[in-house]
Design a protein around this motif. Structure first.
Motif, PDB file in Angstrom:
ATOM      1  N   ASP A   1       0.841  -1.205   0.000  1.00 15.73           N
ATOM      2  CA  ASP A   1       0.000   0.000   0.000  1.00 15.73           C
ATOM      3  C   ASP A   1       0.875   1.254   0.000  1.00 15.73           C
ATOM      4  OD1 ASP A   1      -2.352  -1.315  -0.071  1.00 15.73           O
ATOM      5  OD2 ASP A   1      -2.903  -0.980   2.032  1.00 15.73           O
TER       6      ASP A   1
ATOM      7  N   ALA B   1       2.387   1.674  -3.356  1.00 23.30           N
ATOM      8  CA  ALA B   1       1.364   2.078  -4.333  1.00 23.30           C
ATOM      9  C   ALA B   1       1.042   3.567  -4.175  1.00 23.30           C
ATOM     10  CB  ALA B   1       0.104   1.228  -4.155  1.00 23.30           C
TER      11      ALA B   1
ATOM     12  N   LEU C   1       1.933  -5.432  -6.393  1.00 20.10           N
ATOM     13  CA  LEU C   1       1.443  -4.053  -6.518  1.00 20.10           C
ATOM     14  C   LEU C   1       0.150  -4.009  -7.339  1.00 20.10           C
ATOM     15  CD1 LEU C   1       4.772  -2.105  -7.166  1.00 20.10           C
ATOM     16  CD2 LEU C   1       3.231  -1.842  -5.198  1.00 20.10           C
ATOM     17  N   PRO C   2      -0.731  -3.069  -7.021  1.00 18.29           N
ATOM     18  CA  PRO C   2      -1.931  -2.913  -7.846  1.00 18.29           C
ATOM     19  C   PRO C   2      -1.555  -2.369  -9.228  1.00 18.29           C
ATOM     20  CG  PRO C   2      -1.811  -1.145  -6.219  1.00 18.29           C
ATOM     21  CD  PRO C   2      -0.677  -2.094  -5.922  1.00 18.29           C
ATOM     22  N   ALA C   3      -2.424  -2.582 -10.220  1.00 16.00           N
ATOM     23  CA  ALA C   3      -2.122  -2.179 -11.589  1.00 16.00           C
ATOM     24  C   ALA C   3      -2.402  -0.686 -11.773  1.00 16.00           C
ATOM     25  CB  ALA C   3      -2.947  -3.013 -12.568  1.00 16.00           C
ATOM     26  N   LEU C   4      -1.469   0.154 -11.340  1.00 15.86           N
ATOM     27  CA  LEU C   4      -1.663   1.602 -11.420  1.00 15.86           C
ATOM     28  C   LEU C   4      -1.140   2.178 -12.732  1.00 15.86           C
ATOM     29  CD1 LEU C   4      -0.561   2.699  -7.835  1.00 15.86           C
ATOM     30  CD2 LEU C   4      -2.865   2.195  -8.657  1.00 15.86           C
TER      31      LEU C   4
END
Lengths: 333, 541
Positions: A151, A154, A184-187
């Motif tokens: 988090d 990110a 990691l989120p797909a930012l």
């Protein structure tokens, strides 16, 4: 009765099976816990490692005579029985269990106790004697749970992107880099340094679930891939290579980043304490779970950690290694 | 402490000066008033009175963390910062809210003089309830030594941007002995807080590394000795007589000899100069003054054996007028006039200007500095204003080349702060017959890469450990430079060095090539006599 394992100039040795584990000098038969360069050294006559670890080892060492083994399978070598068990350190990494005449010793290799969603999760292996790494064997090293660190990373990535900056994240090419891209989120787009991409493509071909990545080539810039995160080896931070992205935020993901002085020494504003090694609580939990009464520690803060184990009632010793824990500050952690 | 913690986190997460200034400016525009005042105080080295001592703090931390004291100490040796070590070993910080910075400090100050049980309970409660960054900062408030990567110049720049007051004016207004607990932000910024005895920011010199010819015509420069004492600012204004050190410490009472000056100096006089121990016609070696530093009351014998004297080199205020914008030549002329008007016998004299017609003549004069008890020369541009702080170009220190000697490393210890986990503090030995005698320590002078390489070497070559100290084989040879040398019965070698540092790692030399105690002693005979000085005194100019 001879010891199941002994400690020699070449590394950990099993007399009953006539083999070494993670030796640093060339030996006839080497059992390898994982593919990091301080464990998988060149020059041995034959290698034995998990099937999952072999592709990376082969890529790094070139033409070698190597045999693969599935996790958990028992194999007889001389008078010893060996098996490999997940260490949770990086994909394919293993602890090696050695049994001779009913006495069981386990060599941990490098390990972490938290499941990271990519490496095969650590499994405690009951034994009489446990040889444990202790890279972070001091109570100041206590990791936050992975989701919290991801988090944080990110948020940093998103803040950089909002300011029109590329995020350049330093991470060891094998293990940490893939753990990050998987967690990691797909930012935005994930760009990779060549060294990272090489390991990523090997693991992807093995079936590890990894997101799409784009290898950085001369035509890849901040313009072609706005809002991207670049995952690169730590040495690339602050380099001319990193300079191509123009305005950027740089950070390093490593257990060492838990200490402010070490972070500042690297002239890095941002560091994320994310490690592939067990933290203080992880080491203590793992050692307890083996049920071992004898513990040998290696790699890291061995002297204080051994003393601590003695106060906890263990018969504890130190295994000297050519690779010290603090070296890992420069290598992988 | 939420806003202060956010400020700290933002400052700590960047190494760019521009970003730091922006963050600090925004803070000074929006933070609660009392917090702003305390933030300025902390960033200028002022801190609340210590309510809890470091020993208590580490004991309580080890106790709450459930670890033995020795393990805490091992951890501290690696982390290199007490406040951080405590924050890291404690069980996870779970709090989400905290009192303001000013309220936190007020509560801490109230603990002074309370029983150990009360203080312990308050500290442990704070540890349990504060969020992670705040917990670290809370410890920092207790242990002191706030370094947030904010230099004085950056602070005044940010404050100037936030308040519209000019930087140099602000730098002056932040000086002096204002009490953060009783000072309003507007008074501080408006210049009503420092009191009658408020000093001016000291002008600082840069080291001259290039040949003096690069400075241009010799006639444009004033040369004087670079005295080896304590930089001071002497202030006499109506209702105020004060002596300040360069570290903004009020040291009037430590030098009672200067008391009579308040009867004779005109009102509205501020003089910049050097405090030295006086031998009648020239200073005594620094070691004589050394005995008086840190003493709040001075015994009669010491007043007699090391009488203080003020060597004046600049006049900052004359008859109540701020002279700092006037050229140095004018300030010096006025200073000479002020001093000439004083009756004889006062412990104040003009630091003489050295006459020279060429750089060569001056270089020859400089070579005699040691016999004058000076460290070298000061060169000041005759037309220069009195700058606030260090502005390159007008003031130069042209020091003597240091002495140097080759020695071998015997012990290594890890450093602190950004040198945490890195072996940077070394003890060196010199040859005495067949033995190696430890004779000095040094911490600085090598590159980060060299320290990293030596650290790896120490880790793989440790012979013995004594707590955080490692004994290593006598293999690595370094050239040690130093400014002075003295007899010292307190040291095993019988010798103490002044300002020792490593100038280079002599990879080309082995332990057989190092210098001998006899060669060091030979230097001693050329040096002025005196008792020992500790090796790590900060420089004052």
């Amino acid at each position: 009765m001879a010891s199941v394992l002994t400690f020699t100039d070449s590394g950990i040795y099993c007399p009953a099976g006539n083999f070494h584990i993670d030796p640093w000098r060339p030996v006839p038969r080497a059992l390898i816990t994982h593919g990091h360069s301080d464990h998988a050294r060149p020059g041995h006559t034959t290698y034995l490692a998990t099937d999952a670890a072999l592709p990376v080892i082969r890529r790094r060492l070139g033409e070698i005579s190597a045999d693969g083994i599935p996790y958990g399978e028992r194999r007889r070598i001389g008078a010893a029985t060996v098996s490999f068990h997940p260490a949770g350190h990086v994909p394919g990494s293993a602890q090696i269990r050695v049994e001779v005449a009913g006495e069981v010793w386990v060599v941990s290799g490098d390990y972490k106790t938290e499941a990271d969603g990519l490496a095969e999760p650590f499994e405690p292996v009951p034994c009489h004697a446990f040889i444990s790494e202790c890279t972070f064997g001091l109570p100041v090293f206590r990791w936050q749970p992975q989701p919290m660190v991801m988090d944080d990373i990110a948020r940093w990535w998103a803040a950089n992107a909002a300011e029109g900056k590329t995020s350049i994240l330093g991470a060891y090419s094998f293990g940490k880099a893939q753990r990050l891209m998987a967690g990691l989120p797909a930012l935005g787009p994930i760009l990779t340094h060549g060294a990272v991409e090489e390991m990523t493509s090997i693991l992807r071909a093995q079936g590890y679930r990894l997101p799409d990545t784009i290898r950085v080539t001369p035509e890849v810039t901040a313009k072609t891939h706005p809002g991207a995160i670049v995952i690169a080896p730590p040495a690339a931070l602050g380099s001319a290579w990193a300079g191509r992205f123009g305005p950027s935020g740089e950070a390093f993901a490593s257990g060492w980043m838990a200490v402010r002085g070490i972070r500042r020494r690297r002239s890095l504003g941002t560091g994320f304490a994310l490690s592939d090694h067990a933290d203080w609580d992880g080491l203590n939990t793992a050692i307890r779970a083996t049920g071992a009464t004898r513990v040998f520690v290696t790699h890291g803060y061995t002297a204080p950690f051994r003393h601590w184990l003695e106060t906890q009632g263990y018969d504890a010793g130190i295994v000297e290694t050519r690779f010290t824990g603090d070296d890992a500050e420069e290598a992988e952690a | 402490m939420k806003t202060f913690a956010a400020l700290f986190a933002a400052l700590d997460s960047t190494t760019r000066t521009g970003e730091k200034t922006a963050v600090l400016t925004a803070y000074f525009r929006t933070a609660p008033e009392a917090d702003r005042v305390w933030t300025i105080a902390l960033l200028t080295g002022r801190r609340p009175k210590r309510a809890v001592n470091a020993t208590e703090l580490r004991l309580w931390a080890a106790e709450v963390a459930g670890i033995p004291d020795w393990l805490f100490e091992e951890s501290y040796a690696i982390v290199g910062d007490l406040a951080e070590t405590i924050a890291l070993v404690l069980p996870p910080a779970l709090g989400t809210d905290s009192p303001s910075l000013a309220d936190t400090i007020t509560a801490l100050m109230r603990l002074t003089g309370q029983t150990a049980d009360t203080r312990r309970a308050a500290v442990i409660d704070a540890w349990a309830t504060l969020p992670p960054v705040e917990r670290f900062l809370f410890n920092k408030l207790i242990t002191g030594g706030f370094r947030m990567g904010v230099a004085q110049g950056l602070l005044t720049r940010a404050l100037a941007a936030a308040t519209g007051v000019e930087e140099a004016t602000l730098a002056h207004r932040l000086m002096g002995s204002w009490d953060p607990a009783r000072t309003r932000f507007d008074d501080l910024i408006g210049g009503d807080a420092g009191g009658d005895a408020r000093p001016y920011p000291f002008a600082l010199a840069s080291q001259l590394d290039a040949p003096p010819e690069t400075l241009g015509a010799p006639g444009d420069w004033l040369a004087e000795w670079k005295w080896d004492g304590i930089r001071g600012q002497l202030i006499h204004r109506p209702g105020a007589f004060a002596l300040w050190s360069r570290g903004e410490e009020l040291i009037t009472d430590r030098f009672p000899e200067f008391g009579p000056l308040s009867d004779f100096l005109p009102d509205g006089t501020v003089i910049d100069g050097e405090i030295v121990a006086w031998g009648g016609t020239k200073p005594l070696p620094f070691a004589a003054l050394q005995k008086r530093i840190g003493r709040k009351t001075v015994p009669k014998t010491l007043l007699a054996s090391a009488p203080a004297h003020f060597l004046a080199y600049d006049l900052l205020e004359d008859a109540g007028t701020d002279l700092r914008a006037a050229p140095l030549s004018l300030r010096r002329a006025r200073l000479a006039k002020v001093i000439a008007a004083l009756p004889p016998g006062l412990p104040l004299s003009l630091s003489p200007a050295l006459t020279f017609d060429s750089w060569d003549t001056l270089a020859a004069t400089r070579a005699t500095a040691r016999s004058e008890e000076a460290e070298g020369l000061m060169l000041k541009r005759a037309t220069s204003v009195y700058h606030a702080g260090r502005k390159r170009g007008d003031w130069w220190k042209w020091k003597l080349d240091p002495w140097s000697i080759d020695a071998v490393m015997l012990y290594a210890q890890a450093g602190h702060g950004r040198r945490a986990n890195l072996f940077t503090d070394f003890t060196f030995g010199i040859r005495d017959g067949n033995e190696l005698v430890p004779f000095t320590k040094a911490y600085s002078g090598l590159t980060d890469a060299e320290f990293a390489e030596i650290t790896r070497w120490v880790q793989t070559h440790t012979l013995e450990r004594y707590g955080p100290v490692r004994k290593v084989p006598a293999d690595l040879v370094f050239e040690i430079a130093f400014e002075g040398i003295q007899e010292s019965p307190r040291h095993k070698s019988g010798i103490a060095l002044r300002f020792p540092r490593m100038v280079r790692w002599r990879r080309d030399k082995g332990v057989a090539d190092i210098d001998t105690i006899a060669s060091l002693r030979a230097l001693l005979r050329t040096a002025p006599e005196g008792p020992s000085a500790p090796p790590d005194l900060p420089e004052d100019i």
